[in-house]
Design a protein around this motif. Structure first.
Motif, PDB file in Angstrom:
ATOM      1  N   ARG A  10      29.395  38.563  54.020  1.00  0.00           N
ATOM      2  CA  ARG A  10      29.652  39.017  52.656  1.00  0.00           C
ATOM      3  C   ARG A  10      30.457  40.306  52.684  1.00  0.00           C
ATOM      4  O   ARG A  10      30.442  41.044  53.665  1.00  0.00           O
ATOM      5  CB  ARG A  10      28.339  39.249  51.890  1.00  0.00           C
ATOM      6  CG  ARG A  10      27.571  37.953  51.593  1.00  0.00           C
ATOM      7  CD  ARG A  10      26.234  38.203  50.943  1.00  0.00           C
ATOM      8  NE  ARG A  10      25.556  36.942  50.697  1.00  0.00           N
ATOM      9  CZ  ARG A  10      25.647  36.235  49.576  1.00  0.00           C
ATOM     10  NH1 ARG A  10      26.387  36.694  48.578  1.00  0.00           N
ATOM     11  NH2 ARG A  10      25.013  35.084  49.430  1.00  0.00           N
ATOM     12  N   PRO A  14      36.950  42.142  47.023  1.00  0.00           N
ATOM     13  CA  PRO A  14      37.625  40.859  47.261  1.00  0.00           C
ATOM     14  C   PRO A  14      38.890  40.990  48.100  1.00  0.00           C
ATOM     15  O   PRO A  14      39.796  40.168  48.002  1.00  0.00           O
ATOM     16  CB  PRO A  14      37.949  40.382  45.842  1.00  0.00           C
ATOM     17  CG  PRO A  14      38.188  41.646  45.088  1.00  0.00           C
ATOM     18  CD  PRO A  14      37.218  42.656  45.665  1.00  0.00           C
ATOM     19  N   ASP A  42      40.504  35.957  47.402  1.00  0.00           N
ATOM     20  CA  ASP A  42      40.417  34.833  46.465  1.00  0.00           C
ATOM     21  C   ASP A  42      41.658  33.969  46.682  1.00  0.00           C
ATOM     22  O   ASP A  42      42.672  34.108  46.006  1.00  0.00           O
ATOM     23  CB  ASP A  42      40.335  35.328  45.031  1.00  0.00           C
ATOM     24  CG  ASP A  42      40.088  34.192  44.030  1.00  0.00           C
ATOM     25  OD1 ASP A  42      40.016  33.023  44.452  1.00  0.00           O
ATOM     26  OD2 ASP A  42      39.981  34.464  42.827  1.00  0.00           O
ATOM     27  N   THR A  96      38.181  33.366  53.057  1.00  0.00           N
ATOM     28  CA  THR A  96      38.304  33.320  51.599  1.00  0.00           C
ATOM     29  C   THR A  96      36.945  33.561  50.959  1.00  0.00           C
ATOM     30  O   THR A  96      35.897  33.375  51.590  1.00  0.00           O
ATOM     31  CB  THR A  96      38.832  31.960  51.114  1.00  0.00           C
ATOM     32  OG1 THR A  96      38.017  30.914  51.647  1.00  0.00           O
ATOM     33  CG2 THR A  96      40.274  31.740  51.539  1.00  0.00           C
ATOM     34  N   ILE A  97      36.961  33.963  49.700  1.00  0.00           N
ATOM     35  CA  ILE A  97      35.723  34.064  48.941  1.00  0.00           C
ATOM     36  C   ILE A  97      35.186  32.650  48.728  1.00  0.00           C
ATOM     37  O   ILE A  97      35.925  31.749  48.331  1.00  0.00           O
ATOM     38  CB  ILE A  97      35.968  34.759  47.587  1.00  0.00           C
ATOM     39  CG1 ILE A  97      36.372  36.225  47.819  1.00  0.00           C
ATOM     40  CG2 ILE A  97      34.726  34.688  46.701  1.00  0.00           C
ATOM     41  CD1 ILE A  97      36.808  36.946  46.565  1.00  0.00           C
ATOM     42  N   ASP A  98      33.916  32.449  49.004  1.00  0.00           N
ATOM     43  CA  ASP A  98      33.293  31.130  48.878  1.00  0.00           C
ATOM     44  C   ASP A  98      32.931  30.906  47.409  1.00  0.00           C
ATOM     45  O   ASP A  98      31.831  31.227  46.959  1.00  0.00           O
ATOM     46  CB  ASP A  98      32.051  31.052  49.765  1.00  0.00           C
ATOM     47  CG  ASP A  98      31.527  29.632  49.900  1.00  0.00           C
ATOM     48  OD1 ASP A  98      31.809  28.810  48.992  1.00  0.00           O
ATOM     49  OD2 ASP A  98      30.830  29.348  50.883  1.00  0.00           O
ATOM     50  N   MET A 102      29.377  31.004  45.058  1.00  0.00           N
ATOM     51  CA  MET A 102      29.266  31.917  43.917  1.00  0.00           C
ATOM     52  C   MET A 102      28.885  31.167  42.641  1.00  0.00           C
ATOM     53  O   MET A 102      28.044  31.606  41.867  1.00  0.00           O
ATOM     54  CB  MET A 102      30.587  32.657  43.704  1.00  0.00           C
ATOM     55  CG  MET A 102      30.870  33.730  44.723  1.00  0.00           C
ATOM     56  SD  MET A 102      32.437  34.564  44.417  1.00  0.00           S
ATOM     57  CE  MET A 102      32.119  35.316  42.824  1.00  0.00           C
ATOM     58  N   ARG A 112      32.249  33.668  38.509  1.00  0.00           N
ATOM     59  CA  ARG A 112      33.385  34.568  38.648  1.00  0.00           C
ATOM     60  C   ARG A 112      33.570  35.375  37.375  1.00  0.00           C
ATOM     61  O   ARG A 112      33.135  34.995  36.305  1.00  0.00           O
ATOM     62  CB  ARG A 112      34.653  33.763  38.945  1.00  0.00           C
ATOM     63  CG  ARG A 112      34.555  32.949  40.222  1.00  0.00           C
ATOM     64  CD  ARG A 112      35.733  32.028  40.387  1.00  0.00           C
ATOM     65  NE  ARG A 112      36.951  32.757  40.680  1.00  0.00           N
ATOM     66  CZ  ARG A 112      38.139  32.187  40.784  1.00  0.00           C
ATOM     67  NH1 ARG A 112      38.252  30.886  40.620  1.00  0.00           N
ATOM     68  NH2 ARG A 112      39.203  32.886  41.057  1.00  0.00           N
ATOM     69  N   PHE A 147      30.479  39.547  47.594  1.00  0.00           N
ATOM     70  CA  PHE A 147      31.246  38.308  47.665  1.00  0.00           C
ATOM     71  C   PHE A 147      30.884  37.545  48.938  1.00  0.00           C
ATOM     72  O   PHE A 147      31.047  38.083  50.039  1.00  0.00           O
ATOM     73  CB  PHE A 147      32.746  38.600  47.679  1.00  0.00           C
ATOM     74  CG  PHE A 147      33.271  39.217  46.418  1.00  0.00           C
ATOM     75  CD1 PHE A 147      33.717  38.420  45.373  1.00  0.00           C
ATOM     76  CD2 PHE A 147      33.328  40.597  46.267  1.00  0.00           C
ATOM     77  CE1 PHE A 147      34.218  38.980  44.211  1.00  0.00           C
ATOM     78  CE2 PHE A 147      33.817  41.168  45.105  1.00  0.00           C
ATOM     79  CZ  PHE A 147      34.259  40.352  44.069  1.00  0.00           C
ATOM     80  N   ILE A 149      31.654  35.074  51.942  1.00  0.00           N
ATOM     81  CA  ILE A 149      32.914  34.769  52.622  1.00  0.00           C
ATOM     82  C   ILE A 149      32.795  33.463  53.394  1.00  0.00           C
ATOM     83  O   ILE A 149      31.800  33.198  54.062  1.00  0.00           O
ATOM     84  CB  ILE A 149      33.301  35.909  53.593  1.00  0.00           C
ATOM     85  CG1 ILE A 149      33.551  37.198  52.814  1.00  0.00           C
ATOM     86  CG2 ILE A 149      34.527  35.537  54.415  1.00  0.00           C
ATOM     87  CD1 ILE A 149      34.700  37.116  51.824  1.00  0.00           C
TER      88      ILE A 149
END
Length: 205
Positions: A10, A14, A42, A96-98, A102, A112, A147, A149
């Motif tokens: 995490r 971002p 993102d 990338t952001i998962d 989320m 988001r 966030f 990851i």
């Protein structure tokens, strides 16, 4: 034992780096530009500063981006860090952001930012429309504000981008060649989910 499951990762922002930093951008035809840049997680996009604003770069014109000793190349319209190189072969990693995690969280912080979705500097809205659930566990509350990851690994073999997974990799080779590769991949100290293991495999592909 090799790492069988990737550790949960995490980040509190971002972006790959906490601040835009010096980057050398090498263009497709060899020219270079010095910019202040960052990797926006993102979608793993490359952003650079221009006249005080962050601008998303057109990756089709970029050959590679260097941040200190970290090298990135565009892979399927995302920025991928080069983990290992061997002649014309590479192992690369896309962080990338998962978004799936989320959106699926049920702790009251999921989802988001509705006001800044898909934009640079977008943050999770923990005090706005999605509400705030009190958590007794302070560690869980801190974790929920970060966030999640996702890491994806790919082999770039003579220009072809191959997911670093058993089936896509093995399907490229003959039965005899697969047998040779499995002398490594079936070792109990080796794992498809471990970066060091994948780097070792690169050298015999």
């Amino acid at each position: 034992m090799a790492q069988q499951v990737q550790e949960e990762e995490r980040t509190d922002i971002p972006y790959e780096y906490h601040a835009f930093r010096d980057a050398t951008v090498t263009m497709m035809f060899g020219s270079r530009k010095q910019v202040k840049g960052n990797i926006y997680l993102d979608g793993s996009k490359f952003y650079f500063m221009q006249n005080g604003k962050s601008i998303e770069a057109d990756l089709s014109n970029i050959h590679r981006v260097t941040f200190g000793d970290s090298l990135y190349i565009p892979v399927e319209n995302r920025m991928a860090r080069i983990v290992e190189e061997d002649s014309s072969k590479m192992l690369v990693c896309v962080r990338t952001i998962d978004l799936y995690e989320m959106k699926g969280r049920k702790d009251g912080f999921g989802g988001r930012d509705q006001s800044g979705e898909g934009l640079p500097f977008a943050q999770i809205d923990i005090n706005g429309n999605i509400g705030l659930i009190e958590l007794d566990n302070h560690e869980a509350q801190a974790k929920a504000k970060m966030f999640p990851i996702r890491r994806e690994y790919f082999f770039v073999l003579n220009g072809d981008v191959i997911p670093a997974k058993e089936r896509p990799v093995m399907s490229r080779y003959t039965k005899a060649e697969r047998k040779r590769l499995r002398t490594m991949t079936e070792d109990r100290f080796w794992s498809w989910k471990d970066e060091e293991s994948l780097a070792k495999l690169l050298h015999i592909l």
